[in-house]
Design a protein around this motif. Structure first.
Motif, short mmCIF file in Angstrom:
data_model
loop_
_atom_site.label_atom_id
_atom_site.label_comp_id
_atom_site.label_asym_id
_atom_site.label_seq_id
_atom_site.Cartn_x
_atom_site.Cartn_y
_atom_site.Cartn_z
N HIS A 85 1.58 -10.58 1.60
CA HIS A 85 1.02 -9.66 0.61
C HIS A 85 2.14 -8.72 0.16
N PRO A 86 2.16 -8.33 -1.12
CA PRO A 86 3.25 -7.47 -1.60
C PRO A 86 3.41 -6.17 -0.83
N ASP A 87 2.31 -5.60 -0.35
CA ASP A 87 2.38 -4.32 0.37
C ASP A 87 2.73 -4.50 1.84
N GLY A 88 2.65 -5.72 2.34
CA GLY A 88 3.10 -6.04 3.69
C GLY A 88 2.65 -5.07 4.76
N GLU A 89 3.60 -4.69 5.61
CA GLU A 89 3.29 -3.85 6.77
C GLU A 89 2.85 -2.44 6.38
N VAL A 90 3.21 -1.99 5.18
CA VAL A 90 2.75 -0.67 4.74
C VAL A 90 1.24 -0.67 4.58
N ALA A 91 0.69 -1.74 4.00
CA ALA A 91 -0.76 -1.86 3.86
C ALA A 91 -1.43 -1.91 5.23
N VAL A 92 -0.83 -2.66 6.15
CA VAL A 92 -1.39 -2.75 7.51
C VAL A 92 -1.36 -1.38 8.18
N SER A 93 -0.25 -0.67 8.01
CA SER A 93 -0.10 0.64 8.63
C SER A 93 -1.12 1.64 8.09
N ARG A 94 -1.35 1.62 6.79
CA ARG A 94 -2.35 2.51 6.19
C ARG A 94 -3.75 2.19 6.72
N ALA A 95 -4.05 0.91 6.82
CA ALA A 95 -5.36 0.50 7.35
C ALA A 95 -5.53 0.98 8.78
N ALA A 96 -4.49 0.81 9.59
CA ALA A 96 -4.55 1.26 10.98
C ALA A 96 -4.76 2.76 11.06
N ALA A 97 -4.05 3.51 10.21
CA ALA A 97 -4.21 4.97 10.21
C ALA A 97 -5.62 5.36 9.80
N ASN A 98 -6.16 4.69 8.80
CA ASN A 98 -7.52 5.00 8.34
C ASN A 98 -8.57 4.71 9.39
N ARG A 99 -8.28 3.78 10.29
CA ARG A 99 -9.25 3.44 11.34
C ARG A 99 -8.87 4.05 12.69
N GLY A 100 -7.85 4.88 12.71
CA GLY A 100 -7.52 5.65 13.90
C GLY A 100 -6.88 4.87 15.03
N ILE A 101 -6.02 3.89 14.69
CA ILE A 101 -5.37 3.12 15.73
C ILE A 101 -3.86 3.07 15.50
N THR A 102 -3.14 2.61 16.51
CA THR A 102 -1.69 2.58 16.51
C THR A 102 -1.15 1.34 15.78
N MET A 103 -0.06 1.54 15.07
CA MET A 103 0.63 0.47 14.36
C MET A 103 1.83 0.01 15.17
N GLY A 104 1.97 -1.30 15.35
CA GLY A 104 3.18 -1.87 15.94
C GLY A 104 4.00 -2.51 14.84
N LEU A 105 5.25 -2.11 14.69
CA LEU A 105 6.11 -2.62 13.60
C LEU A 105 7.22 -3.47 14.16
N SER A 106 7.31 -4.71 13.70
CA SER A 106 8.35 -5.62 14.14
C SER A 106 9.69 -5.26 13.53
N SER A 107 10.76 -5.44 14.31
CA SER A 107 12.10 -5.27 13.75
C SER A 107 12.41 -6.37 12.74
N PHE A 108 11.64 -7.46 12.77
CA PHE A 108 11.77 -8.54 11.79
C PHE A 108 10.84 -8.34 10.59
N ALA A 109 10.23 -7.17 10.48
CA ALA A 109 9.25 -6.92 9.43
C ALA A 109 9.88 -6.92 8.05
N SER A 110 9.02 -6.99 7.03
CA SER A 110 9.50 -7.03 5.65
C SER A 110 9.61 -5.64 5.03
N LYS A 111 9.11 -4.61 5.70
CA LYS A 111 9.16 -3.24 5.18
C LYS A 111 9.94 -2.34 6.13
N PRO A 112 10.68 -1.36 5.59
CA PRO A 112 11.49 -0.47 6.43
C PRO A 112 10.62 0.42 7.31
N VAL A 113 11.16 0.75 8.47
CA VAL A 113 10.43 1.58 9.42
C VAL A 113 10.06 2.93 8.82
N GLU A 114 10.91 3.47 7.95
CA GLU A 114 10.64 4.78 7.37
C GLU A 114 9.34 4.76 6.55
#
Length: 439
Positions: free
Chosen positions: A86-115
């Motif tokens: 998906h174009p929004d990649g891990e940022v979309a996943v991270s927003r969804a996790a925040a909206n549902r009150g859970i922790t996001m795990g970000l891969s170093s191989f991810a498509s979006k920057p950690v920042e």
């Protein structure tokens, strides 16, 4: 079509329809005959619930915490690379996790920057493989720490198994005009996926920006993978060094054996993840839910234990917690949601899991997820697997003697409902049938 879906299985069906076959095949993955990925999912269905008929609690508390971070319910996002999903990649996943009150795990191989990901969800754990030089690893940790990552996940559960009986997907190293022409027959039958990128005037980014060296360029996914394969495997001293260099909450992902769990405690980890890399490691490794009880019994009083692998329903979450997990991590489940409907699809998946978990806590007569235990389950005889209990180990719970004691305790504590015990011979489905059901 109504964008809402009622099960993770439906999300997967929609993902398969929407994604190019090469992208979908990369998410399904697995290795060799696919027996471990099949067992990860199927083992949950071998465990039953023992519900009460009355006395249910009108309200249930599903909240918990892992590595000092609050969770509205015991589910965490497992780090995965989501290139081209998906174009929004891990940022979309991270927003969804925040909206549902859970922790996001970000891969170093991810498509979006950690920042960008931490900005979307401050409760983010950065994941690293043992890859590259120590100086490079320090640089990556410093970057994640500066971005605001709250903890580190060290993933060690991959041995680069080669080949799949059903064939591996064809994935380009980069997208250029020639590649786009070659992949047109694969992409054009999936216009919704293509249009999502074209609306952004972009193409899938197949690089790993979190591995970009200072002043350099981000490696391609395959370039990063090659570096990983060329890096000598870590020792337990290396694990301890990585934990010390990070200096904060630290999870070791990939533990399946009691002796390794004890060594992880000696190395000073905060948490361990019972994981077989989603069936992408050594095929025929048992399902993680089978190995969870012995590991949790061995070290659960010293470190937090989470389970990763095969979770598709809220009932699966309840079963894992009842068998000793502090929480579970999900991977493919949220990827199906992301592919089906972006951020809203990930939130949809999380709502499904939360609803199923709440039903299980209600049905078993509890007011809190922390009250779940083996007595709430019907566990067939011979279900669990205890690995590494006869091997020597340093420190921890007493080395080999401690591990042997764990086996005795786990065996006594596992299937509490003797009247419900059954003798079951596990059969392996033919691969064609297993693949058809999985897809």
């Amino acid at each position: 079509m109504n964008p809402w879906f009622e099960t993770v299985a439906e999300a997967q069906r929609r993902a398969k329809k929407r994604l190019p076959s090469s992208v979908y095949g990369a998410l399904v993955a697995g290795s060799e005959r696919g027996l471990t990925i099949e067992d990860n999912i199927g083992a949950f269905s071998e465990i039953g619930f023992a519900p009460h008929v009355a006395g249910h609690k009108p309200a249930r508390d599903l909240s918990t915490s892992v590595m000092g971070l609050p969770l509205s319910f015991p589910v965490m996002i497992s780090p995965t690379g989501v290139q081209a999903v998906h174009p929004d990649g891990e940022v979309a996943v991270s927003r969804a996790a925040a909206n549902r009150g859970i922790t996001m795990g970000l891969s170093s191989f991810a498509s979006k920057p950690v920042e960008e990901v931490v900005e979307a969800n401050p409760n983010t754990l950065f994941q690293m493989y043992w890859t590259g030089t120590r100086d490079a690893m320090i640089q990556r940790m410093d970057r994640a720490r500066k971005a605001g990552a709250k903890g580190l996940i060290a993933t060690l559960d991959w041995s680069f198994s080669n080949g799949r009986d059903w064939g591996s997907p064809s994935i380009p190293e980069k997208l250029d005009l020639k590649t786009m022409v070659n992949f047109a027959p694969n992409v054009l039958p999936h216009p919704a996926w293509l249009l999502a990128y074209l609306k952004r005037r972009e193409l899938p980014d197949l690089t790993a920006p979190n591995l970009q060296p200072p002043g350099g360029v981000a490696p391609t996914f395959f370039g990063a993978y090659y570096e990983w394969m060329q890096t000598p495997p870590p020792t337990w001293d290396d694990v301890a060094w990585l934990r010390e260099e990070w200096g904060g909450p630290f999870m070791l992902k990939g533990v399946t054996r009691v002796d390794d769990a004890l060594r992880a405690v000696d190395a000073g980890v905060t948490a361990i993840s019972v994981s077989n890399h989603g069936g992408n490691n050594l095929d025929t490794t048992p399902a993680t839910i089978r190995m969870l009880p012995s590991v949790a019994e061995a070290v659960g009083s010293q470190v937090e234990v989470v389970l990763d692998g095969g979770v598709r329903r809220g009932g699966d979450v309840a079963k894992a917690v009842a068998l000793g997990a502090r929480a579970v991590m999900i991977g493919r489940a949220y990827l199906w949601g992301l592919a089906a409907n972006g951020q809203a699809g990930v939130e949809n998946v999380l709502d499904i899991l939360r609803g199923g978990l709440d039903s299980a806590v209600l049905g078993t007569g509890h007011a809190s997820v922390h009250e779940l235990g083996p007595d709430d389950l019907v566990i067939p005889a011979g279900f669990t697997r205890t690995l590494g209990a006869g091997s020597s180990s340093t420190g921890g719970a007493g080395g080999a003697a401690g591990a042997q004691a764990v086996v005795a305790t786990a065996s006594a504590a596992a299937p509490a409902r003797t009247a419900a015990k059954t003798t079951r011979t596990r059969t392996v489905k033919p691969l064609a049938k297993a693949e058809a059901e999985k897809k």
